[in-house]
Scaffold this motif. Structure first.
Motif, short mmCIF file in Angstrom:
data_model
loop_
_atom_site.label_atom_id
_atom_site.label_comp_id
_atom_site.label_asym_id
_atom_site.label_seq_id
_atom_site.Cartn_x
_atom_site.Cartn_y
_atom_site.Cartn_z
N HIS A 182 0.79 -1.44 -0.10
CA HIS A 182 0.00 0.03 -0.06
C HIS A 182 0.91 1.13 -0.07
O HIS A 182 1.14 1.77 0.86
CB HIS A 182 -0.78 -0.04 1.23
N THR A 197 5.66 2.99 2.20
CA THR A 197 4.69 1.92 1.81
C THR A 197 4.53 0.96 2.96
O THR A 197 5.08 1.35 3.91
CB THR A 197 4.86 1.04 0.39
N LEU A 198 3.51 0.31 2.91
CA LEU A 198 2.98 -0.48 3.95
C LEU A 198 2.96 -2.06 3.32
O LEU A 198 2.25 -2.34 2.37
CB LEU A 198 1.53 0.14 4.33
N MET A 207 5.91 -1.08 8.36
CA MET A 207 6.16 0.09 7.71
C MET A 207 7.39 0.03 6.89
O MET A 207 8.33 -0.70 7.31
CB MET A 207 6.62 1.36 8.92
N ARG A 229 -0.39 5.75 6.50
CA ARG A 229 -0.17 4.18 6.40
C ARG A 229 -1.01 3.71 7.70
O ARG A 229 -1.56 2.38 7.56
CB ARG A 229 1.17 3.83 6.15
#
Length: 284
Positions: A182, A197-198, A207, A229
């Motif tokens: 994500h 991003t995740l 993370m 996030r």
């Protein structure tokens, strides 16, 4: 404070994220950078033979499903020798290091290097703190990354970490449209200046790749990326956030102030434990 999170959960979260990040890179990138991977002794072993940064060849996630043994470490080192890996890093939670670790290091040519801290935070707490802070970064906007900006996003990711762009940026960009990831970007006047991003695995949110370009720092962008996030993790039902960053030196030393660490602490992350990096090279 290992009571903050079970080291098994924290180590597996990071290992699976990095394994996905590297092994699912485009085939042309994997070939050019000499990338290979294996699962050995319950951990993941990643090799990037042509990595000029010596960052991406890592062995981690050990001690979760099987104890760390001299035999398993020897097998990892044999893998690296077979791949002609010039340098690699072992990342093992201190709780999982075997009693004979010093002897293993002596035999395999492993030496201590820098230290990282592992952090964890209940997702709801991070979101609540972000809401309470009422952050309004100076001209910085954070939003999910669209597919048509993935290449630019991947380039910013590597530049923000001081890494080469060629090939490396493609590796980062590939995650922007991949299931389980994500990605978010921080924008300043229409320019992507930060990334984060995740990666979601087993109900835990990792993370990953949070950084901002030098000219856009100290504007709240990194904290905003963390908050965005955390909110996505909450929407996905993830109850726990995991992160890592460099450990700060103590007072009175020639150490550094780690803004990434302090941004996470503001959002409720707690340091679970400090983890030493262990550097390996073919017979030193």
């Amino acid at each position: 404070m290992t009571d903050v999170v079970d080291p098994s959960v924290a180590e597996r979260s990071e290992a699976e994220a990095l394994f996905s990040f590297e092994t699912e890179a485009p085939e042309a990138v994997r070939t050019a950078l000499g990338m290979s991977a294996a699962r050995i002794g319950g951990g993941v072993v990643l090799s990037m033979r042509e990595d000029v940064t010596h960052y991406w060849s890592k062995a981690l996630g050990f001690g979760v499903t099987a104890p760390v043994t001299a035999e398993s470490i020897g097998e990892v080192c044999a893998f690296y020798r077979a791949q002609r890996t010039p340098q690699a890093t072992f990342q093992i939670a201190p709780a999982f290091l075997p009693k004979e670790w010093a002897e293993v290091c002596e035999r395999e040519g492993i030496v201590p290097a820098s230290s990282w801290v592992k952090l964890a935070c209940p997702t709801d707490e991070a979101v609540a703190r972000a809401d309470a802070l009422g952050m309004s970064p100076a001209r910085i906007q954070v939003a999910p990354v669209e597919a048509d900006r993935a290449a630019e996003w991947g380039s910013v990711m590597m530049r923000a970490f001081g890494m080469p762009v060629e090939r490396y940026a493609e590796m980062g960009a590939a995650t922007a449209t991949r299931p389980g990831w994500h990605p978010f970007a921080a924008w300043l006047d229409g320019e992507i200046v930060g990334t984060g991003t995740l990666h979601v695995h087993g109900g835990t949110a990792q993370m990953f790749a949070g950084a901002v370009l030098p000219h856009a720092r100290k504007r709240g962008g990194q904290t905003a990326l963390l908050a965005a996030r955390a909110r996505v993790a909450q929407e996905l039902g993830c109850r726990l956030l995991i992160a890592e960053t460099g450990a700060e030196s103590g007072a009175g030393t020639a150490g550094t102030h780690n803004s990434s660490l302090h941004n996470m602490l503001r959002l409720g992350f707690q340091v679970a434990y400090e983890r030493r990096n262990w550097s390996w090279q073919p017979r030193r």
